[in-house]
Design a protein around this motif. Structure first.
Motif, short mmCIF file in Angstrom:
data_model
loop_
_atom_site.label_atom_id
_atom_site.label_comp_id
_atom_site.label_asym_id
_atom_site.label_seq_id
_atom_site.Cartn_x
_atom_site.Cartn_y
_atom_site.Cartn_z
N ALA A 2 0.86 -1.20 0.00
CA ALA A 2 0.00 0.00 0.00
C ALA A 2 0.89 1.24 0.00
CB ALA A 2 -0.90 0.01 1.23
N GLU A 3 0.37 2.32 -0.58
CA GLU A 3 1.08 3.59 -0.51
C GLU A 3 0.29 4.52 0.40
OE1 GLU A 3 1.87 5.56 -4.26
OE2 GLU A 3 2.62 7.36 -3.29
N ALA A 4 0.97 5.12 1.35
CA ALA A 4 0.30 6.04 2.27
C ALA A 4 0.18 7.41 1.62
CB ALA A 4 1.10 6.14 3.57
N ILE A 61 5.85 5.31 1.90
CA ILE A 61 5.50 6.69 2.22
C ILE A 61 6.32 7.63 1.35
CG2 ILE A 61 4.80 6.21 4.60
CD1 ILE A 61 7.45 7.25 5.50
N ASN A 62 5.71 8.74 0.98
CA ASN A 62 6.38 9.71 0.12
C ASN A 62 7.13 10.70 0.98
OD1 ASN A 62 5.12 9.19 -2.70
ND2 ASN A 62 3.41 9.14 -1.28
N GLN A 63 8.37 10.96 0.58
CA GLN A 63 9.10 11.98 1.32
C GLN A 63 9.35 13.18 0.44
OE1 GLN A 63 12.62 10.77 3.55
NE2 GLN A 63 11.64 11.84 5.24
N LEU A 145 11.58 1.15 -9.15
CA LEU A 145 11.30 2.30 -10.01
C LEU A 145 9.80 2.36 -10.17
CD1 LEU A 145 13.67 2.35 -13.12
CD2 LEU A 145 13.88 3.55 -10.94
N LYS A 146 9.24 3.55 -10.01
CA LYS A 146 7.81 3.69 -10.24
C LYS A 146 7.58 4.45 -11.55
CE LYS A 146 5.01 3.89 -6.81
NZ LYS A 146 4.20 4.39 -5.67
N ILE A 147 7.09 3.74 -12.55
CA ILE A 147 6.84 4.35 -13.86
C ILE A 147 5.72 5.37 -13.72
CG2 ILE A 147 6.13 3.97 -16.25
CD1 ILE A 147 7.21 1.20 -16.13
N ALA A 181 4.14 0.11 -11.81
CA ALA A 181 3.49 1.05 -12.74
C ALA A 181 2.43 1.83 -11.98
CB ALA A 181 2.87 0.30 -13.91
N GLU A 182 2.47 3.14 -12.09
CA GLU A 182 1.48 3.99 -11.43
C GLU A 182 0.31 4.26 -12.38
OE1 GLU A 182 4.12 7.46 -10.74
OE2 GLU A 182 3.93 6.98 -8.61
N GLY A 183 -0.83 4.56 -11.80
CA GLY A 183 -1.95 5.03 -12.61
C GLY A 183 -2.58 3.99 -13.52
MN MN Z 1 4.27 8.13 -4.61
#
Ligand code: MN
Length: 226
Positions: A2-4, A61-63, A145-147, A181-183
């Motif tokens: 999961a992404e917070a 988590i995003n920094q 890596l997040k595309i 892959a995002e989105g």
């Molecule tokens: Mn993110």
């Protein structure tokens, strides 16, 4: 996994978007406390989801670059918290953006090493939209890596976005990184990415952003179905 993500439920204004309040938090310095709070919350949930649903569950988590680059502050408090709740570092992933690695001061390098030593994984967010200086991929210990979603959005066979996504995936794998892959919004996008060897996907096809309690119920009902 999961992404917070953070949202602000304001008593008068209702739900405030992070696009509005993160810049304010950065300008006022509150970003540091906010980041610490988000880390503790995320770690707490990761603890629960590991116990309840999967022993390798991870929360990322995003920094914000400002938060990451703040001087003289390491991750000691994070690591203390992990120890306190008996959670291994590998339960957490920190997402940073490419720009941070471009002007990599010793401070940035040092922090990435701290994370690695604690077993916390690192993901490069929005990959492909910044400078994409490839030399940092071998220089730093990056796990994922997040595309960026802008590539996923127009994925079609023989499209240039398809070619770029395939190239990113092959390159990442050769360097020992895994790809998210995002989105991802449609089954076609998912299938094209799977065929290209992509390791993970996130996006509306799987779930929309939701409160952690709701995510918890979703995991519970999926387990019941299984
Ligand atoms: Mn993110």
């Amino acid at each position: 996994k999961a992404e917070a993500l953070v949202r602000w439920q304001h008593p008068q204004r209702g739900l405030v978007s992070p696009v509005e309040f993160i810049p304010l938090a950065e300008a006022s310095g509150l970003i540091v406390e906010l980041g610490e709070w988000m880390f503790r919350e995320s770690a707490q949930w990761a603890r629960r989801w590991r116990d309840e649903y999967h022993p390798e569950f991870q929360v990322s988590i995003n920094q914000s670059p400002l938060e990451f680059q703040r001087e003289g502050q390491g991750y000691e408090r994070w690591f203390e918290h992990l120890e306190k709740i008996g959670l291994e570092g590998a339960a957490m992933v920190v997402e940073i953006t490419e720009g941070l690695l471009l002007d990599a001061s010793t401070d940035v390098t040092d922090k990435l090493l701290q994370l690695r030593d604690a077993g916390v994984q690192v993901a490069l967010d929005d990959f492909g939209t910044g400078y994409s200086s490839l030399s940092y991929l071998k220089k730093f210990d990056i796990d994922y890596l997040k595309i960026d979603r802008s590539f996923t959005r127009n994925l079609a066979p023989q499209s240039s976005d398809m070619a770029l996504s395939e190239a990113i995936i092959v390159m990442a794998h050769k360097l020992g990184l895994r790809v998210v892959a995002e989105g991802v919004e449609t089954a076609e996008q998912r299938d094209l990415l799977l065929a290209a060897g992509c390791d993970y996907g996130q996006g509306y096809l799987f779930a929309r952003p939701m409160p952690a309690e709701e995510f918890d119920s979703m995991l519970r009902s999926q387990r019941t179905l299984a």
